[in-house]
Design an enzyme around this catalytic site. Sequence first.
Site, mmCIF file in Angstrom:
data_model
loop_
_atom_site.group_PDB
_atom_site.id
_atom_site.type_symbol
_atom_site.label_atom_id
_atom_site.label_comp_id
_atom_site.label_asym_id
_atom_site.label_seq_id
_atom_site.Cartn_x
_atom_site.Cartn_y
_atom_site.Cartn_z
ATOM 1 N N TYR A 164 24.872 37.777 42.710
ATOM 2 C CA TYR A 164 24.043 37.244 43.793
ATOM 3 C C TYR A 164 24.502 35.838 44.196
ATOM 4 O O TYR A 164 24.815 35.598 45.374
ATOM 5 C CB TYR A 164 22.572 37.237 43.364
ATOM 6 C CG TYR A 164 21.642 37.952 44.321
ATOM 7 C CD1 TYR A 164 21.895 37.988 45.684
ATOM 8 C CD2 TYR A 164 20.485 38.575 43.870
ATOM 9 C CE1 TYR A 164 21.039 38.640 46.556
ATOM 10 C CE2 TYR A 164 19.622 39.232 44.734
ATOM 11 C CZ TYR A 164 19.905 39.247 46.072
ATOM 12 O OH TYR A 164 19.058 39.888 46.934
ATOM 13 N N GLU A 171 29.057 33.961 51.533
ATOM 14 C CA GLU A 171 28.430 34.025 52.863
ATOM 15 C C GLU A 171 28.288 32.632 53.465
ATOM 16 O O GLU A 171 28.643 32.409 54.637
ATOM 17 C CB GLU A 171 27.050 34.689 52.752
ATOM 18 C CG GLU A 171 27.150 36.164 52.392
ATOM 19 C CD GLU A 171 25.800 36.816 52.136
ATOM 20 O OE1 GLU A 171 24.780 36.336 52.648
ATOM 21 O OE2 GLU A 171 25.774 37.830 51.408
HETATM 22 C C1 LIG Z 1 18.490 36.556 61.863
HETATM 23 C C2 LIG Z 1 19.306 36.252 60.696
HETATM 24 C C3 LIG Z 1 18.538 36.241 59.426
HETATM 25 C C4 LIG Z 1 19.333 35.732 58.309
HETATM 26 C C5 LIG Z 1 18.484 35.380 57.169
HETATM 27 C C6 LIG Z 1 19.256 34.588 56.209
HETATM 28 C C7 LIG Z 1 18.546 34.300 54.957
HETATM 29 C C8 LIG Z 1 19.093 35.075 53.826
HETATM 30 C C9 LIG Z 1 18.782 34.525 52.508
HETATM 31 C C10 LIG Z 1 19.038 35.522 51.435
HETATM 32 C C11 LIG Z 1 20.439 35.631 51.052
HETATM 33 C C12 LIG Z 1 20.762 36.937 50.403
HETATM 34 C C13 LIG Z 1 22.212 37.130 50.452
HETATM 35 C C14 LIG Z 1 22.591 38.353 49.736
HETATM 36 C C15 LIG Z 1 23.757 38.438 49.224
HETATM 37 C C16 LIG Z 1 24.106 39.593 48.466
HETATM 38 O O1 LIG Z 1 23.720 40.716 48.606
HETATM 39 S S1 LIG Z 1 25.171 39.224 47.270
HETATM 40 C C17 LIG Z 1 25.347 40.673 46.299
HETATM 41 C C18 LIG Z 1 24.349 40.723 45.182
HETATM 42 N N1 LIG Z 1 23.232 41.373 45.683
HETATM 43 C C19 LIG Z 1 22.395 42.040 44.919
HETATM 44 O O2 LIG Z 1 22.470 42.118 43.700
HETATM 45 C C20 LIG Z 1 21.380 42.750 45.715
HETATM 46 C C21 LIG Z 1 20.128 42.816 45.016
HETATM 47 N N2 LIG Z 1 19.229 43.379 45.933
HETATM 48 C C22 LIG Z 1 18.774 44.595 45.792
HETATM 49 O O3 LIG Z 1 18.989 45.260 44.815
HETATM 50 C C23 LIG Z 1 17.940 45.179 46.857
HETATM 51 O O4 LIG Z 1 18.443 44.827 48.046
HETATM 52 C C24 LIG Z 1 16.475 44.928 46.771
HETATM 53 C C25 LIG Z 1 15.862 45.306 48.065
HETATM 54 C C26 LIG Z 1 16.204 43.433 46.510
HETATM 55 C C27 LIG Z 1 15.953 45.830 45.688
HETATM 56 O O5 LIG Z 1 14.673 45.639 45.486
HETATM 57 P P1 LIG Z 1 13.833 46.147 44.215
HETATM 58 O O6 LIG Z 1 12.469 45.735 44.468
HETATM 59 O O7 LIG Z 1 14.510 45.733 42.961
HETATM 60 O O8 LIG Z 1 13.905 47.651 44.375
HETATM 61 P P2 LIG Z 1 14.438 48.736 43.380
HETATM 62 O O9 LIG Z 1 14.044 48.506 41.946
HETATM 63 O O10 LIG Z 1 15.850 48.926 43.645
HETATM 64 O O11 LIG Z 1 13.570 49.959 43.869
HETATM 65 C C28 LIG Z 1 12.158 50.076 43.678
HETATM 66 C C29 LIG Z 1 11.822 51.535 43.509
HETATM 67 O O12 LIG Z 1 12.216 52.249 44.660
HETATM 68 C C30 LIG Z 1 13.245 53.150 44.317
HETATM 69 N N3 LIG Z 1 14.255 53.123 45.363
HETATM 70 C C31 LIG Z 1 14.605 52.086 46.113
HETATM 71 N N4 LIG Z 1 15.573 52.430 46.957
HETATM 72 C C32 LIG Z 1 15.846 53.711 46.705
HETATM 73 C C33 LIG Z 1 16.757 54.642 47.254
HETATM 74 N N5 LIG Z 1 17.619 54.301 48.205
HETATM 75 N N6 LIG Z 1 16.758 55.875 46.745
HETATM 76 C C34 LIG Z 1 15.919 56.259 45.777
HETATM 77 N N7 LIG Z 1 15.008 55.428 45.228
HETATM 78 C C35 LIG Z 1 14.990 54.172 45.690
HETATM 79 C C36 LIG Z 1 13.806 52.681 42.993
HETATM 80 O O13 LIG Z 1 14.382 53.669 42.247
HETATM 81 C C37 LIG Z 1 12.558 52.134 42.357
HETATM 82 O O14 LIG Z 1 11.778 53.220 41.886
HETATM 83 P P3 LIG Z 1 10.919 53.105 40.564
HETATM 84 O O15 LIG Z 1 11.879 52.848 39.443
HETATM 85 O O16 LIG Z 1 10.254 54.424 40.449
HETATM 86 O O17 LIG Z 1 9.973 51.960 40.769
#
Ligand SMILES: CCCCCCCCCCCCC/C=C/C(=O)SCCNC(=O)CCNC(=O)[C@H](O)C(C)(C)COP(=O)(O)OP(=O)(O)OC[C@H]1O[C@@H](n2cnc3c(N)ncnc32)[C@H](O)[C@@H]1OP(=O)(O)O
Length: 242
Positions: A164, A171
Site C-alpha cells: 500500500y 502514484e
Molecule cells: C476524483 C479523483 C479522486 C482521487 C482520490 C484520491 C485519494 C486517494 C487516496 C487513497 C489512496 C489509495 C491508493 C491505492 C493504492 C493502491 O492500491 S496500492 C496497492 C495496494 N493496495 C491494496 O492492498 C488494496 C487494498 N484494498 C483492498 O483490498 C480493497 O480495495 C478494499 C476495498 C479496501 C477491500 O476492502 P475489505 O473491506 O477488506 O473487503 P474484503 O475483506 O476484501 O471483502 C469483504 C467481504 O466481501 C467479500 N468480497 C469482496 N469482494 C468480493 C468479490 N469480488 N468476490 C467475492 N467476494 C468478495 C469478501 O470475501 C469478504 O467476505 P467475508 O469474508 O464473508 O466477509
Amino acid sequence: MASGEEDGALEEKETNNKKRTKSIIATAWLMFYNIAMTAGWLVLAVAMTRYYFQKGTHKGLYRSIARTLKFFQTFALLEVGHCAIGIVRTSVIVTGVQVSSRIFMVWFITHSIRQVQNQESVILFLVVWTVTEITRYSFYTFSLLKHLPYFIKWARYNMFIVMYPLGVIGELMTIYAALPYVRKAGMYSLRLPNKYNVSFDYYYFLIIVMLSYIPLFPQLYFHMLRQRRKVLHGEVIVEKDE
Ligand SMILES: CCCCCCCCCCCCC/C=C/C(=O)SCCNC(=O)CCNC(=O)[C@H](O)C(C)(C)COP(=O)(O)OP(=O)(O)OC[C@H]1O[C@@H](n2cnc3c(N)ncnc32)[C@H](O)[C@@H]1OP(=O)(O)O
C-alpha cells in the site's frame, strides 16, 4: 385458520426460494468476475515481465500494456456496484475511494499525460497493483470455492502492509512528475472569461488530489489493518462506516 397457516408457510417458502436463486446468481457472477480479473492481472504481469526481459528497459513498457490495463482497471468500477447492491459485504465508501483513485491514475494521469508514461514511478505502482490484484482476486475466487489456501489468505492480509505505501509513493510521484506538463499545456483547465463564467485549473486540482491522500490513505490503511486482525486473528471489529 389452517389454510391461513398454510398460506403463510407457502409465502415463506417462496421468499426463501427467491433468496436462494438470487444468491446462486450473485455467486456465479462473482465467480466469473473474480476469475476474469485474476486472469486479466496475470496477463498484465506476464506482459510486463516479458517486455522488460526482451527490451532490457522500462521505457515503452506502459504503452505496451496500456490497453489491457485500462480495460481491467475500468472493469473494477463494477466493484462499487457489487457493494451498492449488497452482493459483497464491503463498504461502498472504502471501495469507492480505492477504485476512483485507480481510475483517476489510469485515465486522467498516465493515459492523458504521455510525458509521464516512462517514469520509474509508473512502473512502481503498476508492479504493486499487479501483485496486489492477483492476490486479492484469487483470494475471492478460492473463498467462493470454499478452498482457500492459507498462503493466499496470508498474502492478502500481510502484503498490503508494504504494498500500500509503495503504491501510494508511485502514484504521488507520478502526479508530481505530471505537474509541470499540466501547467505548461493548461490541460483540462478553463480560464475566464468564458460563456459558463467558471474557471478551473487542473494543475491546482492535482495538488488538491495529492493533498487528499493525507486524510484518505490512513483510513484505507487502518481499515485493512482492522480486516487483517479480524481475518487472521479472529478479532471481532465493529466498522463505523458500514
Ligand atoms: C476524483 C479523483 C479522486 C482521487 C482520490 C484520491 C485519494 C486517494 C487516496 C487513497 C489512496 C489509495 C491508493 C491505492 C493504492 C493502491 O492500491 S496500492 C496497492 C495496494 N493496495 C491494496 O492492498 C488494496 C487494498 N484494498 C483492498 O483490498 C480493497 O480495495 C478494499 C476495498 C479496501 C477491500 O476492502 P475489505 O473491506 O477488506 O473487503 P474484503 O475483506 O476484501 O471483502 C469483504 C467481504 O466481501 C467479500 N468480497 C469482496 N469482494 C468480493 C468479490 N469480488 N468476490 C467475492 N467476494 C468478495 C469478501 O470475501 C469478504 O467476505 P467475508 O469474508 O464473508 O466477509
